[in-house]
Design a protein around this motif. Structure first.
Motif, PDB file in Angstrom:
ATOM      1  N   GLU A 141      23.620 -29.281 -30.535  1.00 19.07           N
ATOM      2  CA  GLU A 141      24.289 -30.302 -31.327  1.00 19.07           C
ATOM      3  C   GLU A 141      24.134 -30.054 -32.825  1.00 19.07           C
ATOM      4  O   GLU A 141      24.869 -30.612 -33.623  1.00 19.07           O
ATOM      5  CB  GLU A 141      23.764 -31.695 -30.968  1.00 19.07           C
ATOM      6  CG  GLU A 141      24.161 -32.134 -29.581  1.00 19.07           C
ATOM      7  CD  GLU A 141      23.584 -33.490 -29.209  1.00 19.07           C
ATOM      8  OE1 GLU A 141      22.919 -34.132 -30.042  1.00 19.07           O
ATOM      9  OE2 GLU A 141      23.807 -33.902 -28.060  1.00 19.07           O
ATOM     10  N   CYS A 142      23.195 -29.221 -33.221  1.00 19.08           N
ATOM     11  CA  CYS A 142      22.959 -28.904 -34.634  1.00 19.08           C
ATOM     12  C   CYS A 142      23.950 -27.823 -35.070  1.00 19.08           C
ATOM     13  O   CYS A 142      23.867 -26.680 -34.634  1.00 19.08           O
ATOM     14  CB  CYS A 142      21.527 -28.421 -34.835  1.00 19.08           C
ATOM     15  SG  CYS A 142      21.188 -27.864 -36.508  1.00 19.08           S
ATOM     16  N   ASP A 143      24.875 -28.178 -35.942  1.00 21.72           N
ATOM     17  CA  ASP A 143      25.896 -27.239 -36.393  1.00 21.72           C
ATOM     18  C   ASP A 143      25.352 -26.153 -37.310  1.00 21.72           C
ATOM     19  O   ASP A 143      25.886 -25.054 -37.363  1.00 21.72           O
ATOM     20  CB  ASP A 143      27.017 -27.993 -37.119  1.00 21.72           C
ATOM     21  CG  ASP A 143      27.794 -28.908 -36.187  1.00 21.72           C
ATOM     22  OD1 ASP A 143      27.889 -28.588 -34.986  1.00 21.72           O
ATOM     23  OD2 ASP A 143      28.292 -29.943 -36.667  1.00 21.72           O
ATOM     24  N   ASP A 144      24.300 -26.450 -38.058  1.00 24.14           N
ATOM     25  CA  ASP A 144      23.771 -25.504 -39.038  1.00 24.14           C
ATOM     26  C   ASP A 144      22.666 -24.611 -38.489  1.00 24.14           C
ATOM     27  O   ASP A 144      22.117 -23.790 -39.216  1.00 24.14           O
ATOM     28  CB  ASP A 144      23.230 -26.265 -40.256  1.00 24.14           C
ATOM     29  CG  ASP A 144      24.317 -27.034 -40.980  1.00 24.14           C
ATOM     30  OD1 ASP A 144      25.475 -26.572 -40.962  1.00 24.14           O
ATOM     31  OD2 ASP A 144      24.014 -28.091 -41.555  1.00 24.14           O
ATOM     32  N   CYS A 145      22.315 -24.755 -37.226  1.00 22.32           N
ATOM     33  CA  CYS A 145      21.194 -24.022 -36.650  1.00 22.32           C
ATOM     34  C   CYS A 145      21.645 -22.699 -36.046  1.00 22.32           C
ATOM     35  O   CYS A 145      22.755 -22.578 -35.537  1.00 22.32           O
ATOM     36  CB  CYS A 145      20.534 -24.857 -35.548  1.00 22.32           C
ATOM     37  SG  CYS A 145      19.830 -26.392 -36.159  1.00 22.32           S
ATOM     38  N   GLU A 146      20.719 -21.740 -36.070  1.00 21.79           N
ATOM     39  CA  GLU A 146      20.953 -20.473 -35.383  1.00 21.79           C
ATOM     40  C   GLU A 146      21.070 -20.763 -33.881  1.00 21.79           C
ATOM     41  O   GLU A 146      20.340 -21.585 -33.337  1.00 21.79           O
ATOM     42  CB  GLU A 146      19.778 -19.533 -35.631  1.00 21.79           C
ATOM     43  CG  GLU A 146      19.882 -18.217 -34.897  1.00 21.79           C
ATOM     44  CD  GLU A 146      18.612 -17.379 -35.052  1.00 21.79           C
ATOM     45  OE1 GLU A 146      18.391 -16.536 -34.177  1.00 21.79           O
ATOM     46  OE2 GLU A 146      17.864 -17.589 -36.015  1.00 21.79           O
TER      47      GLU A 146
END
Length: 74
Positions: A34-39
């Protein structure tokens, strides 16, 4: 252990810290994605591998069952 491994564990640890109950690797992966900015973490197997290594150090509790569930004491 690589820097990527630490980054993955930090994200996984964050998910587990917010959870009200132990989670499966598949459930953890769904929440991490759900984290768009995560690797990206590519599979539940990768989640289980990261958590298994940390469990050997006592940082994560692995609850045996089908499937395994994971918990972190906060």
């Amino acid at each position: 252990m690589s820097a990527g491994e630490y980054d993955r564990f930090d994200r996984i640890r964050g998910v587990l810290a917010e959870a009200d109950e132990p989670l499966t690797a598949r459930e953890i992966l769904a929440l991490v994605e759900e984290c768009d900015d995560c690797e990206e973490i590519d599979s539940p197997h990768r989640v289980a591998t990261v958590l298994g290594r940390r469990a050997e150090r006592g940082e994560v509790e692995v609850i045996s069952g089908q499937p395994y569930r994971y918990r972190i004491e906060t």
